[in-house]
Design an enzyme around this catalytic site. Structure first.
Site, PDB file in Angstrom:
ATOM      1  N   ASP A 174      46.232 -12.569  83.525  1.00 36.91           N
ATOM      2  CA  ASP A 174      46.717 -11.189  83.371  1.00 36.91           C
ATOM      3  C   ASP A 174      46.726 -10.700  81.927  1.00 36.91           C
ATOM      4  O   ASP A 174      46.796  -9.497  81.676  1.00 36.91           O
ATOM      5  CB  ASP A 174      48.125 -11.053  83.952  1.00 36.91           C
TER       6      ASP A 174
ATOM      7  N   GLY B 255      50.882 -19.731  88.053  1.00 34.96           N
ATOM      8  CA  GLY B 255      49.534 -19.497  88.573  1.00 34.96           C
ATOM      9  C   GLY B 255      48.478 -20.179  87.721  1.00 34.96           C
ATOM     10  O   GLY B 255      48.589 -20.225  86.494  1.00 34.96           O
TER      11      GLY B 255
ATOM     12  N   ASP C 139      49.092 -10.684  79.777  1.00 35.98           N
ATOM     13  CA  ASP C 139      50.276  -9.838  79.574  1.00 35.98           C
ATOM     14  C   ASP C 139      51.384 -10.525  78.783  1.00 35.98           C
ATOM     15  O   ASP C 139      52.545 -10.123  78.847  1.00 35.98           O
ATOM     16  CB  ASP C 139      50.825  -9.386  80.930  1.00 35.98           C
TER      17      ASP C 139
ATOM     18  N   THR D  58      47.270 -17.496  81.645  1.00 38.78           N
ATOM     19  CA  THR D  58      47.367 -16.532  82.737  1.00 38.78           C
ATOM     20  C   THR D  58      46.198 -15.563  82.632  1.00 38.78           C
ATOM     21  O   THR D  58      45.845 -15.147  81.525  1.00 38.78           O
ATOM     22  CB  THR D  58      48.687 -15.747  82.705  1.00 38.78           C
TER      23      THR D  58
ATOM     24  N   GLY E  87      46.629  -7.781  88.941  1.00 37.14           N
ATOM     25  CA  GLY E  87      47.366  -7.059  87.919  1.00 37.14           C
ATOM     26  C   GLY E  87      48.544  -6.345  88.540  1.00 37.14           C
ATOM     27  O   GLY E  87      48.593  -5.122  88.592  1.00 37.14           O
ATOM     28  N   ARG E  88      49.506  -7.127  89.040  1.00 37.36           N
ATOM     29  CA  ARG E  88      50.674  -6.540  89.704  1.00 37.36           C
ATOM     30  C   ARG E  88      51.519  -5.734  88.737  1.00 37.36           C
ATOM     31  O   ARG E  88      52.042  -4.680  89.072  1.00 37.36           O
ATOM     32  CB  ARG E  88      51.514  -7.658  90.339  1.00 37.36           C
TER      33      ARG E  88
ATOM     34  N   ARG F 224      55.471 -23.754  91.843  1.00 43.76           N
ATOM     35  CA  ARG F 224      56.677 -23.055  91.414  1.00 43.76           C
ATOM     36  C   ARG F 224      57.865 -23.826  91.944  1.00 43.76           C
ATOM     37  O   ARG F 224      57.916 -24.152  93.128  1.00 43.76           O
ATOM     38  CB  ARG F 224      56.655 -21.608  91.929  1.00 43.76           C
TER      39      ARG F 224
ATOM     40  N   ASP G  22      55.134 -16.354  81.390  1.00 45.16           N
ATOM     41  CA  ASP G  22      56.493 -16.134  80.917  1.00 45.16           C
ATOM     42  C   ASP G  22      57.541 -16.856  81.755  1.00 45.16           C
ATOM     43  O   ASP G  22      58.558 -17.308  81.236  1.00 45.16           O
ATOM     44  CB  ASP G  22      56.810 -14.634  80.821  1.00 45.16           C
TER      45      ASP G  22
END
Length: 328
Positions: A132, A15, A134, A130, A175-176, A76, A107
């Site tokens: 996110d 992303g 995370d 990213t 934020g899945r 992707r 990741d």
């Protein structure tokens, strides 16, 4: 002793996030500073499989520091997950005379880089990109700060409407699997309730919180919901539940969606991109590989890619307490 690096490739993968262009720019200019040639791989690993590469120099990356998205584009690649796909990628990698690879992404992108290194011994360095936030091994990822500012600005505007019409707004943010955006933007925008994947707070607690807000005289409320929150099947289900059980509320739903990924990167993300990009090239010059650059306590650090992929960046539990206190 590792062979000297003379030609580096850089890609953006997964992303997109604000700051990726600034990171590519930093890698290119740090490479030039170290007398290293640089090439850009278009569309991530798929571009490497299809030999879609372009030479990059200082002119190639001028005026890119302020641009959102990624001019190298991203995709992707299912093909890269196969040994045959990686074999094609390696053939093109060597045919272009490349010595090392810098991967800007998350990741999943880092996992691909590790496998590529294991199979073909190619030096790889990761830069976390990213929204996110995370990724283990860094306090901040590229694009996270910009996304936060985008979300807070949007919620501020939604609150104007909410207060004008005595409405309850559910605002869904990205934020899945991680609630970093929801938690920090919720606090920053003064949300009455914040729902995140890490804390299964339940619908009942949310209703209790909204009732307290009513008792305290609040005529409008904002509930920030991470898309991976587990209290309901969707933000719309949560809204339906409140409408059925709290008819005094005029409920609306706003899904911010991909607007959170766009926009010109913040100053913080631009500076971070520059620092991470320079460090990535420095590590390659030093003969190091299989590392991800990050920032911790305002210092640029290096973490093993394997740790960055396998370990988790935990939510700040103190912020949960702060959110509870400030929402009263």
């Amino acid at each position: 002793m590792s062979a000297k690096v003379t030609k580096v490739a850089v890609m953006t993968s997964g992303g997109d996030s604000p700051g990726m262009n600034a990171a590519v720019r930093a890698v290119v200019r740090a490479s030039i500073y170290n007398n290293i040639e640089c090439m850009g791989i278009l569309r991530g690993y798929q571009g490497l499989i299809e030999n879609d590469l372009i030479p990059l120099d200082s002119r190639s990356v001028r005026n890119t520091i302020s641009r959102g998205g990624t001019f190298l584009q991203s995709a992707r690649s299912k093909e890269f997950r196969t040994p045959e796909g990686r074999a094609k990628a390696y053939e093109n990698f060597k045919a272009n005379g490349l010595d090392a690879l810098v991967v800007i992404g998350g990741d999943g992108s880092f996992t691909g880089a590790m496998v590529f290194n294991e199979e073909y011994g190619i030096p790889v360095i990761g830069i976390p990109g990213t929204i996110d936030n995370d990724i283990y091994g860094t306090q901040f990822t590229l694009g996270y700060d910009t996304a936060l500012n985008t979300v807070v600005e949007a919620i501020d505007k939604i609150r104007d409407t909410a207060s004008s019409h005595n409405r309850l707004f559910f605002v869904e943010v990205m934020g899945r699997d991680a609630g970093f955006i929801a938690l920090n933007a919720g606090i920053g925008a003064g949300a009455e309730e914040i729902l995140i994947p890490e804390e299964d707070m339940g619908i009942e607690r949310m209703v209790e919180s909204l009732n307290r807000s009513k008792i305290n005289g609040k005529t409008s409320s904002i509930v920030v919901v991470a898309e991976g929150e587990r209290s309901g099947k969707s933000v719309f289900e949560l809204a339906d539940y409140v409408e059925e059980n709290m008819p005094e509320y005029d409920v609306r739903v706003s899904v911010l969606g991909h607007m959170q990924r766009g926009g010109s990167p913040s100053c913080f993300d631009r500076v971070l991109a520059g620092r991470l990009g320079v460090k990535a090239v420095d590590l390659l010059v030093e003969g190091k590989s299989n590392l991800m650059v990050g920032i911790n306590n305002n210092k640029i650090t290096a973490t093993e890619l394997e740790k960055a992929v396998k370990l988790h960046h935990d939510i700040n539990t103190n912020l949960l307490r702060v959110a509870d206190i400030l929402s009263t």
